[in-house]
Design a protein around this motif. Structure first.
Motif, short mmCIF file in Angstrom:
data_model
loop_
_atom_site.label_atom_id
_atom_site.label_comp_id
_atom_site.label_asym_id
_atom_site.label_seq_id
_atom_site.Cartn_x
_atom_site.Cartn_y
_atom_site.Cartn_z
N SER A 144 -8.19 -5.33 4.12
CA SER A 144 -7.82 -3.94 3.80
C SER A 144 -8.58 -3.45 2.58
N GLY A 145 -8.82 -4.36 1.62
CA GLY A 145 -9.64 -4.00 0.46
C GLY A 145 -11.07 -3.70 0.86
N ARG A 146 -11.56 -4.43 1.84
CA ARG A 146 -12.92 -4.16 2.32
C ARG A 146 -13.00 -2.79 3.00
N GLN A 147 -11.90 -2.36 3.60
CA GLN A 147 -11.88 -1.02 4.20
C GLN A 147 -12.09 0.07 3.14
N ARG A 148 -11.55 -0.18 1.94
CA ARG A 148 -11.79 0.77 0.84
C ARG A 148 -13.29 0.87 0.58
N MET A 149 -13.93 -0.32 0.53
CA MET A 149 -15.38 -0.34 0.29
C MET A 149 -16.12 0.39 1.39
N LEU A 150 -15.74 0.13 2.65
CA LEU A 150 -16.44 0.77 3.77
C LEU A 150 -16.33 2.29 3.70
N SER A 151 -15.17 2.79 3.30
CA SER A 151 -15.01 4.25 3.20
C SER A 151 -16.04 4.84 2.24
N GLN A 152 -16.31 4.10 1.16
CA GLN A 152 -17.26 4.61 0.16
C GLN A 152 -18.70 4.29 0.51
N ASN A 194 2.87 -6.98 9.22
CA ASN A 194 3.00 -5.58 8.82
C ASN A 194 4.45 -5.15 8.71
N THR A 195 4.76 -4.41 7.65
CA THR A 195 6.05 -3.74 7.54
C THR A 195 5.92 -2.38 8.25
N PRO A 196 7.04 -1.73 8.58
CA PRO A 196 6.96 -0.40 9.20
C PRO A 196 6.16 0.60 8.34
N GLU A 197 6.30 0.49 7.02
CA GLU A 197 5.58 1.41 6.13
C GLU A 197 4.08 1.16 6.19
N ILE A 198 3.68 -0.12 6.23
CA ILE A 198 2.26 -0.44 6.33
C ILE A 198 1.69 0.11 7.64
N THR A 199 2.43 -0.07 8.73
CA THR A 199 1.97 0.42 10.03
C THR A 199 1.80 1.94 10.02
N ARG A 200 2.75 2.64 9.41
CA ARG A 200 2.65 4.11 9.32
C ARG A 200 1.40 4.52 8.54
N GLN A 248 0.08 -2.90 -0.83
CA GLN A 248 1.24 -3.39 -0.08
C GLN A 248 1.01 -4.81 0.42
N TYR A 249 -0.20 -5.08 0.90
CA TYR A 249 -0.52 -6.45 1.33
C TYR A 249 -0.54 -7.42 0.14
#
Length: 261
Positions: A144-152, A194-200, A248-249
Motif C-alpha cells: 500500500s505504501g508503494r501505491q503512494r509512490m506509484l501515484s506520484q 482487511n477491515t471494512p474501513e480499509i475496504t471502503r 491502517q495496515y
C-alpha cells in the motif's frame, strides 16, 4: 519557557518510544513516494514558475525526506540492515545537491534520472524491513505504501513527458505504472486481513484511479495546462487515500507484534 520545553521533550520521548516496525515500514515507504513527489514538484516549478504551491510542496517534501532518514537511523530494531539505509543516504546526498540547483530543463533532466536511482535504494530498504517484521501484514504495509509512490511517479512521468525532460521513458513508464497500480489495488482488495474501513477506502481509491485514467487516455478535452492541474490533483487524491490505508495496515502490524510480545 522551562515548562513548555519539558512538555516538548516528554512528547518527543513518547513519540520515539512508540516508534514500531509498522511505523518504520510506513515511514521508509514514504521515502519512495517523496523521491517522486520532489521531482514532480521540481519539474512543475519549471512548467509553472509563478505557482507558489509547487515551491511549498518541494520544500516541505525535501525537509520530510531528511527528517525521515534521521528517524530511521535511530530505529534500533533495524540495526542489522543499517548498510541498506546508508545506501539510501548516499543516493539522497547526490539527489539533494541537484534538487537545490536553480530549475532548468538540464537540471530537471538530471533530477529525473537521479530519482530513478534513489527510488530503488529506498525500496530495497523497505523490503529488508518487511523481512525483519516477518508477518503477512508487513507486506500489506509495503504494497500500500508503494501505491503512494506509484501515484506520484505517474504524475512525475506525466509532467516530465509534458516538459520534454524524460525522453521516451516518461510516457512508457506512465502506462506501466497505471497498470501496476490497478493490479496492486486488486491484490489489496483481496486481503483477508482487511477491515471494512480499509475496504471502503480501497474502493474509493479505485474510483479516483478510474477518473485519472480518463485524463491520461485523452478523454477530457481540455488544454495542456488544465490537464496538468486535473492529473496532478487526481494523483494527489490517490496519494492521500493510500496514505490513510497504509497507516491502517501499519496499525494492524503493530497490533499483531504487540500481541506476540
Amino acid at each position: 519557557m522551562k515548562f513548555s520545553l519539558a512538555i516538548f521533550l516528554f512528547l518527543l520521548c513518547a513519540d520515539t518510544a512508540a516508534f514500531s516496525m509498522g511505523d518504520a515500514i510506513n515511514i521508509a515507504g514514504r521515502q519512495r513516494m517523496l523521491s517522486q513527489r520532489i521531482t514532480q514538484a521540481y519539474i512543475l516549478r519549471g512548467i509553472q514558475p509563478g505557482t507558489e504551491r509547487h515551491q511549498q510542496i518541494f520544500e516541505r517534501c525535501m525537509r520530510e525526506f531528511a527528517h525521515n532518514l534521521d528517524q530511521l537511523a535511530d530505529f534500533e530494531e533495524a540495526a542489522p540492515i543499517q548498510s541498506d539505509l546508508q545506501a539510501v543516504q548516499r543516493e539522497w546526498k547526490t539527489f539533494e545537491a541537484i534538487a537545490h540547483q536553480p530549475v532548468s530543463k538540464l537540471t530537471a533532466t538530471e533530477l529525473f534520472r537521479r530519482s530513478n536511482s534513489l527510488l530503488p535504494a529506498a525500496h530495497a530498504y523497505v523490503m529488508r524491513l518487511q523481512g525483519l517484521a516477518d508477518h503477512s501484514s508487513a507486506e500489506l504495509v509495503n504494497v500500500s505504501g508503494r501505491q503512494r509512490m506509484l501515484s506520484q511517479r505517474i504524475a512525475k512521468n506525466y509532467v516530465a513527458h509534458f516538459w520534454e525532460v524524460a525522453g521516451d521513458e516518461g510516457g512508457k513508464r506512465l502506462y506501466e505504472d497505471l497498470a501496476e497500480f490497478q493490479l496492486m489495488l486488486e491484490f489489496l482488495l483481496q486481503s483477508p486481513l482487511n477491515t471494512p474501513e480499509i475496504t471502503r477506502n480501497l474502493l474509493k481509491t479505485q474510483g479516483y484511479l478510474s477518473y485519472a485514467s480518463r485524463g491520461f487516455d485523452g478523454e477530457m478535452q481540455i488544454s495542456g495546462e488544465r490537464q496538468i492541474h486535473v492529473i496532478t490533483g487526481t494523483t494527489d487524491m490517490l496519494l492521500r487515500n493510500m496514505d490513510v490505508i497504509t497507516g491502517q495496515y501499519a496499525e494492524l502490524l503493530n497490533s499483531v507484534q504487540l500481541a506476540t510480545r
